[in-house]
Design a protein around this motif. Structure first.
Motif, mmCIF file in Angstrom:
data_model
loop_
_atom_site.group_PDB
_atom_site.id
_atom_site.type_symbol
_atom_site.label_atom_id
_atom_site.label_comp_id
_atom_site.label_asym_id
_atom_site.label_seq_id
_atom_site.Cartn_x
_atom_site.Cartn_y
_atom_site.Cartn_z
ATOM 1 N N UNK A 34 0.836 -1.205 0.000
ATOM 2 C CA UNK A 34 0.000 0.000 0.000
ATOM 3 C C UNK A 34 0.867 1.249 0.000
ATOM 4 N N UNK A 35 1.882 1.252 0.843
ATOM 5 C CA UNK A 35 2.777 2.418 0.901
ATOM 6 C C UNK A 35 3.404 2.662 -0.477
ATOM 7 N N UNK A 36 3.929 1.617 -1.083
ATOM 8 C CA UNK A 36 4.567 1.767 -2.394
ATOM 9 C C UNK A 36 3.566 2.177 -3.466
ATOM 10 N N UNK A 37 2.323 1.716 -3.328
ATOM 11 C CA UNK A 37 1.276 2.111 -4.270
ATOM 12 C C UNK A 37 0.982 3.609 -4.159
ATOM 13 N N UNK A 38 0.909 4.106 -2.944
ATOM 14 C CA UNK A 38 0.589 5.522 -2.715
ATOM 15 C C UNK A 38 1.677 6.436 -3.262
ATOM 16 N N UNK A 39 2.937 6.043 -3.103
ATOM 17 C CA UNK A 39 4.034 6.938 -3.485
ATOM 18 C C UNK A 39 4.566 6.668 -4.891
ATOM 19 N N UNK A 40 3.952 5.756 -5.623
ATOM 20 C CA UNK A 40 4.537 5.297 -6.887
ATOM 21 C C UNK A 40 4.714 6.405 -7.908
ATOM 22 N N UNK A 41 3.855 7.420 -7.912
ATOM 23 C CA UNK A 41 3.916 8.472 -8.923
ATOM 24 C C UNK A 41 4.587 9.747 -8.411
ATOM 25 N N UNK A 42 5.222 9.672 -7.272
ATOM 26 C CA UNK A 42 5.826 10.880 -6.709
ATOM 27 C C UNK A 42 7.004 11.327 -7.572
ATOM 28 N N UNK A 43 7.174 12.628 -7.676
ATOM 29 C CA UNK A 43 8.265 13.186 -8.481
ATOM 30 C C UNK A 43 9.585 12.976 -7.743
ATOM 31 N N UNK A 44 10.424 12.145 -8.309
ATOM 32 C CA UNK A 44 11.702 11.829 -7.665
ATOM 33 C C UNK A 44 12.836 12.725 -8.150
ATOM 34 N N UNK A 45 12.520 13.622 -9.084
ATOM 35 C CA UNK A 45 13.551 14.514 -9.606
ATOM 36 C C UNK A 45 13.723 15.709 -8.667
ATOM 37 N N UNK A 46 14.913 15.852 -8.136
ATOM 38 C CA UNK A 46 15.226 16.960 -7.236
ATOM 39 C C UNK A 46 16.462 17.658 -7.791
ATOM 40 N N UNK A 47 16.327 18.930 -8.074
ATOM 41 C CA UNK A 47 17.433 19.662 -8.697
ATOM 42 C C UNK A 47 18.568 19.902 -7.712
ATOM 43 N N UNK A 48 19.760 20.132 -8.269
ATOM 44 C CA UNK A 48 20.908 20.456 -7.427
ATOM 45 C C UNK A 48 20.649 21.721 -6.625
ATOM 46 N N UNK B 184 18.276 12.740 -1.120
ATOM 47 C CA UNK B 184 17.609 11.553 -0.578
ATOM 48 C C UNK B 184 16.676 11.932 0.564
ATOM 49 N N UNK B 185 17.113 12.849 1.394
ATOM 50 C CA UNK B 185 16.286 13.291 2.514
ATOM 51 C C UNK B 185 15.029 13.995 2.028
ATOM 52 N N UNK B 186 15.167 14.877 1.043
ATOM 53 C CA UNK B 186 14.010 15.601 0.497
ATOM 54 C C UNK B 186 13.019 14.620 -0.117
ATOM 55 N N UNK B 187 13.540 13.616 -0.837
ATOM 56 C CA UNK B 187 12.647 12.628 -1.454
ATOM 57 C C UNK B 187 11.879 11.861 -0.395
ATOM 58 N N UNK B 188 12.550 11.454 0.681
ATOM 59 C CA UNK B 188 11.864 10.741 1.755
ATOM 60 C C UNK B 188 10.815 11.624 2.415
ATOM 61 N N UNK B 189 11.100 12.906 2.564
ATOM 62 C CA UNK B 189 10.125 13.832 3.142
ATOM 63 C C UNK B 189 8.904 13.975 2.244
ATOM 64 N N UNK B 190 9.126 13.993 0.936
ATOM 65 C CA UNK B 190 8.002 14.055 -0.008
ATOM 66 C C UNK B 190 7.124 12.806 0.120
#
Length: 353
Positions: free
Chosen positions: A165-179, A301-307
């Motif tokens: 369920x967790x992976x289903x909910x986050x599957x479409x999250x934007x993983x691109x984070x700029x420098x 990685x931290x920002x992505x986990x927070x998202x």
């Protein structure tokens, strides 16, 4: 789906623990108990019910015993006699277990609503893990915990479902984070405080005269650091006059107070900021690095986990709003931790399937 030692189960517990539902921490018991409806009509040994998902005593006792024995491996037996805000540690652990189980149940209800199910190969691995764990229990543990092989299979299945369920909910999250978004800089900083501590360690704000003196000292330091003819080394001056415990800091946007962030991120490498102030004092900042590659990658990685955490939390909170949550409080209050030297199992979370 492959789970490694203390991987998925612990991960799921941490993920679902970020939202406030039921009894999630010390000092929040009264606030969170209102989520439960105390009612009659429970089945035998039914601890709680959330819509059509129930928790029975064997599940509760296996959780409790596992956590109890994990604590026992770190602390002495005296820990169970300690009170936390007037409540025993054993009672706190019971409430923590209730919260963890409840979240897993809710995530399984979410799976029902999303039409998510476990595949045959996943069920086979779960059965193997459950069989292995159940075989590790001795007769006394099986007797006192009251758990069966089917109970263990059901619990592992619900954990696996929660992870899906967790992976289903986050599957479409934007993983691109700029420098730029994740950019981490390194600075050296001198603080001149505008407060002190009394004999009891309490903060005492400076008088106006004391604040003025602090600013004067900050000005003097700034002048010797920026003297065009003979500027002094920042690190040496900081080592002598800085009133904070640290000199060097690495941080990204949103990780420090805005006034400090704005001043620091406006600097070029080697540049020194004008005096910056907040309620705690005056600061002089020197930029050491405008782009710390390793720290920036870690910050991504931290920002992505927070998202992910925020998306899951928002989705979870919306879902639980209309659930019916019933707690068999009299049964919960009657539960006692198992005190038997033969009951040592602590490997329920240490699974691979």
């Amino acid at each position: 789906m492959k789970y490694k030692r203390k991987g998925a189960l612990k991960k799921v517990l941490c993920l679902v623990f970020v939202v406030s539902f039921l009894l999630t921490g010390c000092g929040k018991e009264d606030e969170n108990k209102k989520h439960y409806v105390l009612t009659t009509g429970f089945e035998r040994d039914e601890v709680m019910r959330i819509n059509n998902m129930s928790c029975f005593m064997p599940e509760m006792m296996l959780y409790l015993t596992t956590i109890q024995n994990e604590y026992a491996s770190v602390y002495s037996e005296e820990v169970w006699n300690k009170d936390i805000n007037g409540e025993s540690l054993s009672d706190k652990i019971k409430e923590m277990v209730l919260a963890k189980i409840a979240k897993i149940k809710v995530m399984n209800l979410m799976a029902q609503s999303y039409g998510i199910s476990l595949e045959d190969n996943e069920l086979q691995r779960i059965e193997g893990a459950a069989t292995t764990f159940y075989a590790s229990l001795n007769d006394k543990e099986k007797e006192l915990i009251g758990v069966s092989l089917e109970d263990v299979k059901k619990m592992y299945s619900e954990y696996a479902m929660a992870d899906k369920v967790y992976n289903y909910i986050i599957k479409d999250i934007d993983a691109e984070i700029s420098d730029d978004e994740a950019r981490t800089i390194t600075v050296m900083m001198i603080q001149i405080k505008t407060y002190g501590l009394d004999s009891d360690g309490r903060i005492v704000e400076y008088t106006n005269a004391g604040v003025a003196d602090a600013y004067k000292r900050a000005q003097e330091l700034y002048e010797i650091l920026t003297d065009e003819e003979a500027p002094q080394d920042f690190e040496s001056v900081a080592a002598r006059y800085n009133e904070s415990e640290k000199i060097t800091y690495s941080f990204g946007r949103g990780q420090v107070e805005k006034v400090i962030e704005d001043a620091a991120f406006s600097l070029d490498e080697g540049q020194i900021s004008p005096i910056v102030s907040n309620k705690d004092g005056y600061y002089i900042i020197k930029c050491v690095s405008v782009f710390d590659i390793d720290q920036t990658q870690a910050n991504k990685a931290k920002i992505l986990e927070e998202r992910k955490s925020k998306l899951f939390s928002d989705t979870y909170e919306a879902f639980i709003a209309n659930l019916t949550k019933n707690l068999n409080r009299s049964l919960v209050d009657s539960i006692e931790l198992i005190d038997d030297p033969e009951v040592t199992t602590s490997s329920f979370f240490d699974i691979t399937f």
